[in-house]
Design a protein around this motif. Sequence first.
Motif, PDB file in Angstrom:
ATOM      1  N   TRP A   4      52.407  41.428  37.573  1.00 26.94           N
ATOM      2  CA  TRP A   4      51.950  41.356  38.967  1.00 26.94           C
ATOM      3  C   TRP A   4      50.498  41.773  39.104  1.00 26.94           C
ATOM      4  O   TRP A   4      49.789  41.268  39.978  1.00 26.94           O
ATOM      5  N   LEU A   5      50.016  42.654  38.259  1.00 28.38           N
ATOM      6  CA  LEU A   5      48.587  42.966  38.286  1.00 28.38           C
ATOM      7  C   LEU A   5      47.775  41.741  37.867  1.00 28.38           C
ATOM      8  O   LEU A   5      46.726  41.441  38.460  1.00 28.38           O
ATOM      9  N   LEU A   6      48.236  41.025  36.869  1.00 31.68           N
ATOM     10  CA  LEU A   6      47.544  39.821  36.438  1.00 31.68           C
ATOM     11  C   LEU A   6      47.528  38.763  37.534  1.00 31.68           C
ATOM     12  O   LEU A   6      46.486  38.152  37.813  1.00 31.68           O
ATOM     13  N   LEU A   7      48.669  38.558  38.184  1.00 32.67           N
ATOM     14  CA  LEU A   7      48.816  37.430  39.103  1.00 32.67           C
ATOM     15  C   LEU A   7      48.360  37.725  40.528  1.00 32.67           C
ATOM     16  O   LEU A   7      48.161  36.787  41.312  1.00 32.67           O
ATOM     17  N   LEU A   8      48.221  38.981  40.891  1.00 35.56           N
ATOM     18  CA  LEU A   8      47.801  39.304  42.255  1.00 35.56           C
ATOM     19  C   LEU A   8      46.381  39.849  42.329  1.00 35.56           C
ATOM     20  O   LEU A   8      45.726  39.696  43.363  1.00 35.56           O
ATOM     21  N   THR A   9      45.903  40.474  41.276  1.00 31.05           N
ATOM     22  CA  THR A   9      44.548  41.031  41.320  1.00 31.05           C
ATOM     23  C   THR A   9      43.550  40.224  40.502  1.00 31.05           C
ATOM     24  O   THR A   9      42.353  40.449  40.608  1.00 31.05           O
ATOM     25  N   GLY A  10      44.044  39.297  39.686  1.00 30.42           N
ATOM     26  CA  GLY A  10      43.144  38.534  38.832  1.00 30.42           C
ATOM     27  C   GLY A  10      42.534  39.365  37.722  1.00 30.42           C
ATOM     28  O   GLY A  10      41.451  39.050  37.224  1.00 30.42           O
ATOM     29  N   ALA A  11      43.219  40.414  37.316  1.00 30.11           N
ATOM     30  CA  ALA A  11      42.677  41.302  36.291  1.00 30.11           C
ATOM     31  C   ALA A  11      42.531  40.582  34.954  1.00 30.11           C
ATOM     32  O   ALA A  11      43.393  39.801  34.559  1.00 30.11           O
ATOM     33  N   ARG A  12      41.448  40.834  34.283  1.00 28.50           N
ATOM     34  CA  ARG A  12      41.277  40.397  32.906  1.00 28.50           C
ATOM     35  C   ARG A  12      42.042  41.359  31.992  1.00 28.50           C
ATOM     36  O   ARG A  12      42.198  42.533  32.320  1.00 28.50           O
ATOM     37  N   ALA A  13      42.471  40.861  30.847  1.00 33.88           N
ATOM     38  CA  ALA A  13      43.153  41.731  29.889  1.00 33.88           C
ATOM     39  C   ALA A  13      42.262  42.907  29.510  1.00 33.88           C
ATOM     40  O   ALA A  13      42.720  44.047  29.418  1.00 33.88           O
ATOM     41  N   ARG A  31      43.272  34.493  52.342  1.00 31.77           N
ATOM     42  CA  ARG A  31      42.011  35.229  52.279  1.00 31.77           C
ATOM     43  C   ARG A  31      40.840  34.245  52.180  1.00 31.77           C
ATOM     44  O   ARG A  31      40.940  33.232  51.489  1.00 31.77           O
ATOM     45  N   PRO A  32      39.718  34.527  52.845  1.00 26.62           N
ATOM     46  CA  PRO A  32      38.570  33.620  52.775  1.00 26.62           C
ATOM     47  C   PRO A  32      38.090  33.423  51.348  1.00 26.62           C
ATOM     48  O   PRO A  32      38.174  34.313  50.504  1.00 26.62           O
ATOM     49  N   PHE A  33      37.555  32.234  51.106  1.00 23.49           N
ATOM     50  CA  PHE A  33      37.125  31.813  49.776  1.00 23.49           C
ATOM     51  C   PHE A  33      36.171  32.821  49.129  1.00 23.49           C
ATOM     52  O   PHE A  33      36.367  33.251  48.003  1.00 23.49           O
ATOM     53  N   VAL A  34      35.117  33.197  49.854  1.00 24.98           N
ATOM     54  CA  VAL A  34      34.110  34.090  49.281  1.00 24.98           C
ATOM     55  C   VAL A  34      34.702  35.474  49.014  1.00 24.98           C
ATOM     56  O   VAL A  34      34.396  36.112  48.001  1.00 24.98           O
ATOM     57  N   GLU A  35      35.575  35.948  49.900  1.00 27.78           N
ATOM     58  CA  GLU A  35      36.211  37.256  49.695  1.00 27.78           C
ATOM     59  C   GLU A  35      37.059  37.258  48.435  1.00 27.78           C
ATOM     60  O   GLU A  35      37.015  38.207  47.643  1.00 27.78           O
ATOM     61  N   VAL A  36      37.824  36.174  48.227  1.00 20.88           N
ATOM     62  CA  VAL A  36      38.685  36.107  47.046  1.00 20.88           C
ATOM     63  C   VAL A  36      37.851  36.039  45.775  1.00 20.88           C
ATOM     64  O   VAL A  36      38.174  36.675  44.775  1.00 20.88           O
ATOM     65  N   ALA A  37      36.763  35.279  45.824  1.00 19.64           N
ATOM     66  CA  ALA A  37      35.879  35.214  44.663  1.00 19.64           C
ATOM     67  C   ALA A  37      35.378  36.608  44.298  1.00 19.64           C
ATOM     68  O   ALA A  37      35.320  36.977  43.118  1.00 19.64           O
ATOM     69  N   ARG A  38      35.035  37.392  45.307  1.00 21.64           N
ATOM     70  CA  ARG A  38      34.564  38.753  45.045  1.00 21.64           C
ATOM     71  C   ARG A  38      35.696  39.625  44.505  1.00 21.64           C
ATOM     72  O   ARG A  38      35.496  40.410  43.578  1.00 21.64           O
ATOM     73  N   LEU A  39      36.892  39.481  45.064  1.00 28.39           N
ATOM     74  CA  LEU A  39      38.019  40.304  44.639  1.00 28.39           C
ATOM     75  C   LEU A  39      38.377  40.079  43.172  1.00 28.39           C
ATOM     76  O   LEU A  39      38.723  41.023  42.459  1.00 28.39           O
ATOM     77  N   VAL A  40      38.329  38.830  42.725  1.00 31.21           N
ATOM     78  CA  VAL A  40      38.710  38.538  41.344  1.00 31.21           C
ATOM     79  C   VAL A  40      37.513  38.567  40.398  1.00 31.21           C
ATOM     80  O   VAL A  40      37.674  38.394  39.187  1.00 31.21           O
ATOM     81  N   GLY A  41      36.323  38.789  40.946  1.00 23.08           N
ATOM     82  CA  GLY A  41      35.156  38.932  40.087  1.00 23.08           C
ATOM     83  C   GLY A  41      34.532  37.638  39.633  1.00 23.08           C
ATOM     84  O   GLY A  41      33.947  37.566  38.556  1.00 23.08           O
ATOM     85  N   TRP A  42      34.637  36.583  40.473  1.00 18.40           N
ATOM     86  CA  TRP A  42      34.023  35.296  40.161  1.00 18.40           C
ATOM     87  C   TRP A  42      32.941  34.974  41.177  1.00 18.40           C
ATOM     88  O   TRP A  42      33.055  35.317  42.351  1.00 18.40           O
ATOM     89  N   ARG A  43      31.911  34.271  40.742  1.00 14.88           N
ATOM     90  CA  ARG A  43      30.884  33.798  41.652  1.00 14.88           C
ATOM     91  C   ARG A  43      31.370  32.505  42.309  1.00 14.88           C
ATOM     92  O   ARG A  43      31.846  31.598  41.627  1.00 14.88           O
ATOM     93  N   PRO A  44      31.258  32.384  43.648  1.00 13.74           N
ATOM     94  CA  PRO A  44      31.712  31.153  44.323  1.00 13.74           C
ATOM     95  C   PRO A  44      31.113  29.891  43.719  1.00 13.74           C
ATOM     96  O   PRO A  44      31.792  28.876  43.593  1.00 13.74           O
TER      97      PRO A  44
END
Length: 218
Positions: free
Chosen positions: A38-47, A172-185
């Motif tokens: 669930w950490l992988l699938l909900l937070t987008g955590a890298r290993a 969640r808004p696109f830009v917010e999700v990109a920030r949450l998972v650590g990706w640039r839009p």
Amino acid sequence: AWWSVIEQVQGWDRVIHHRYPPGRRKWALTLRSRLIMWLLLLTGARAAELIRLRLTGPHAHVLRREDGTIAALAFPRPSDDRPYRTFPLDGFESLATLLEIYIERARPLLLGQKPDATGRLIVSSWGHPYALIPFTSVYHRLRHDIFGPRSRVTLYDTRRVAFLVLHLGFGRPFVEVARLVGWRPAWILKNVARFEELGLGRVSLLRSDAAPPSAEGQ
């Protein structure tokens, strides 16, 4: 498709949730496996981020409110050129509860009598912190159990699924999700084809008004 990945993990979670009685070592291992997925699938955590999360030390990564409840996870940088990112757990109460139970009850069982020298959140069945390759092997075993022996759901795919769950599932808004998972839009828009493989088209990628799915299985 991303929703199929989530449905399969939910089904697996419901089955193993009651497989072992609480307080047993096998229960602790099962709870750790549920937390990892669930950490992988909900937070987008890298290993590389997951295995470095710490509970103790000058820069602990599990952030708590004044009342002691878990408020957020502060993920360490996977590399020097990437910023730290904080993932608030508001709206993810089930995940916060699972995390708390693991910290307070399951993790001590895995540590046993060993000193908690590293303070790492995710520990092995013998209470040791993980290096990247052994942790990847743990994920591969979970993938086999959840998705079957022919599954191609990689650790990197779980980050894409997390993006889609947060954006299309929770609205969640696109830009917010990109920030949450650590990706640039801009990077996401350049790699739309990779997201389309998981059932997401170019138009829907930019939507921010999708209805959230059931919260069951968080």
